[in-house]
Design a protein around this motif. Structure first.
Motif, short mmCIF file in Angstrom:
data_model
loop_
_atom_site.label_atom_id
_atom_site.label_comp_id
_atom_site.label_asym_id
_atom_site.label_seq_id
_atom_site.Cartn_x
_atom_site.Cartn_y
_atom_site.Cartn_z
N VAL A 1 48.17 109.55 -21.36
CA VAL A 1 48.47 110.01 -22.72
C VAL A 1 47.19 110.11 -23.53
CG1 VAL A 1 49.58 109.40 -24.90
CG2 VAL A 1 50.84 109.13 -22.76
N ARG A 2 46.35 109.10 -23.44
CA ARG A 2 45.11 109.08 -24.22
C ARG A 2 44.17 110.21 -23.79
NH1 ARG A 2 43.96 102.49 -24.57
NH2 ARG A 2 45.34 102.15 -26.38
N LEU A 3 44.07 110.42 -22.50
CA LEU A 3 43.18 111.48 -22.03
C LEU A 3 43.72 112.85 -22.43
CD1 LEU A 3 42.16 110.16 -18.51
CD2 LEU A 3 41.01 109.84 -20.71
N ALA B 1 56.19 106.18 -29.78
CA ALA B 1 55.15 105.46 -30.53
C ALA B 1 53.76 105.77 -29.99
CB ALA B 1 55.42 103.96 -30.47
N VAL B 2 53.62 105.81 -28.65
CA VAL B 2 52.30 106.04 -28.05
C VAL B 2 51.86 107.49 -28.25
CG1 VAL B 2 50.98 105.99 -25.91
CG2 VAL B 2 52.62 104.18 -26.38
N LEU B 3 52.78 108.43 -28.14
CA LEU B 3 52.42 109.82 -28.36
C LEU B 3 52.00 110.05 -29.82
CD1 LEU B 3 55.15 111.78 -26.36
CD2 LEU B 3 52.81 111.29 -25.68
N PHE C 1 55.41 96.02 -27.38
CA PHE C 1 56.32 97.16 -27.47
C PHE C 1 57.74 96.73 -27.13
CE2 PHE C 1 52.57 100.08 -26.85
CZ PHE C 1 52.75 100.79 -28.02
N GLY C 2 57.87 95.84 -26.13
CA GLY C 2 59.18 95.38 -25.72
C GLY C 2 59.92 94.68 -26.85
N ARG C 3 59.20 93.85 -27.60
CA ARG C 3 59.83 93.17 -28.72
C ARG C 3 60.28 94.17 -29.78
NH1 ARG C 3 55.90 89.26 -27.37
NH2 ARG C 3 54.34 90.09 -28.83
N ALA C 4 59.53 95.27 -29.93
CA ALA C 4 59.88 96.27 -30.94
C ALA C 4 61.10 97.09 -30.53
CB ALA C 4 58.69 97.18 -31.19
N ALA D 1 46.04 105.58 -29.84
CA ALA D 1 45.16 104.43 -30.00
C ALA D 1 45.92 103.14 -30.31
CB ALA D 1 44.15 104.70 -31.12
N ASP D 2 47.24 103.20 -30.38
CA ASP D 2 48.05 102.00 -30.64
C ASP D 2 47.68 100.91 -29.64
OD1 ASP D 2 50.13 100.08 -30.85
OD2 ASP D 2 51.52 101.61 -31.59
#
Length: 237
Positions: A189-191, A145-147, A159-162, A151-152
Motif C-alpha cells: 500500500v505504501r509503495l 484506514a491504511v488506504l 487496528f484490531g482494538r479499533a 503513514a498510519d
C-alpha cells in the motif's frame, strides 16, 4: 498494429475493460497508471505496459497525459507474453511510436516500421505492486484506514482494538484473503501510494515520510526489495 491517441485530463480513468487484441499502453507526455487485477503500474514516458489480449484492466492519467493505445492482433503479433509486462521506451522506440501514430504513413512503410517496433519491445522485469482487498468486514475497515493514510503507524493489534478483532484473527484473515502477511500488504500500500508522488517529481525524503518511512534510505530499501529496482531506476529516462 493499430494506434489510437487521446489527451486525458488529470484524474481521468477509463472503466474496467478488456480487449480481444494485445495492447501497449504508453503516454507520450505525462504519467499514466494501469491497474490489472490487484496489480498496478505507473508509467512515465520512458516506460510502457504490454497488456495481453483478454486481460481486464483500467487506465488513468495522474496528470494531463497524451495517451497512446497501440494494439496488435494476437494472430499477427510476434510478441506473446502471457501476463502484463513493463517495457522500456528508449528514444528510437518513442520516435517509431510517434511516427506510427500519424495518418499519412503508407501501408508498406507502416509494415516495416511495425516490424522494427516489435523488435524494440524490451521487457523490463520489475515486480508490479499488488494490493489485494480482503473480504472480511473487519479487515476491510483496516484497509480503509491504511488506504486513507498509508503513514498510519498503528500496529495490527492496535487496528484490531479499533475494529473489534484480535490481532491473531486479523493476521490470519490477511494471509488467507490477501495471500500475504499484513506487514507485506501494508508495504505494498505504501509503495503504491508513493508512485504518483515520485512520478510528479516530489522530493524523495518527503515521499518517504508521507507514506510512512522514517528516512529516504529506509523507503528506497523497501522499494528495491519489493519492486526489484530503486525508485530512481523505476523512473529513469
Amino acid at each position: 498494429m493499430l494506434l489510437g491517441e487521446v489527451d486525458l485530463p488529470a484524474g481521468t480513468w477509463f472503466p474496467w475493460h478488456e480487449h480481444p487484441v494485445h495492447q501497449l499502453v504508453w503516454s507520450a507526455r505525462g504519467v499514466v497508471a494501469v491497474k490489472a487485477g490487484d496489480a498496478g503500474w505507473v508509467l512515465p514516458p520512458t516506460r510502457a505496459l504490454w497488456i495481453p489480449a483478454g486481460v481486464r484492466h483500467r487506465t488513468g492519467a495522474l496528470g494531463r497525459a497524451a495517451l497512446r493505445g497501440i494494439y496488435a492482433d494476437p494472430a499477427l503479433s510476434p510478441v506473446s507474453w502471457p501476463v502484463p509486462r513493463m517495457v522500456v521506451v528508449r528514444p528510437l522506440l518513442r520516435e517509431l511510436l510517434e511516427y506510427l501514430t500519424g495518418d499519412s504513413v503508407a501501408p508498406a512503410a507502416r509494415v516495416r516500421a511495425e516490424a522494427v517496433a516489435f523488435d524494440l519491445l524490451e521487457p523490463w522485469d520489475v515486480a508490479p505492486i499488488v494490493v489485494p482487498s480482503p473480504a472480511d468486514p473487519r479487515a476491510r475497515d483496516v484497509e480503509t484506514a491504511v488506504l486513507a493514510n498509508p503513514a498510519d503507524p498503528r500496529s495490527l493489534a492496535e487496528f484490531g482494538r479499533a475494529v473489534g478483532a484480535a490481532e491473531r484473527t486479523l493476521a490470519r484473515i490477511f494471509v488467507r484473503e490477501c495471500r500475504m502477511p499484513f506487514g507485506t500488504w501494508r508495504t505494498q500500500v505504501r509503495l503504491r501510494a508513493s508512485l504518483p508522488l515520485l512520478a510528479q517529481g516530489a522530493p524523495l525524503e518527503g515521499v518517504a515520510h508521507r507514506v510512512g518511512y522514517s528516512s529516504a534510505s529506509a523507503f528506497v530499501a523497501a522499494f528495491r526489495r519489493a519492486v526489484g529496482v530503486t525508485p530512481g531506476a523505476y523512473f529513469a529516462g
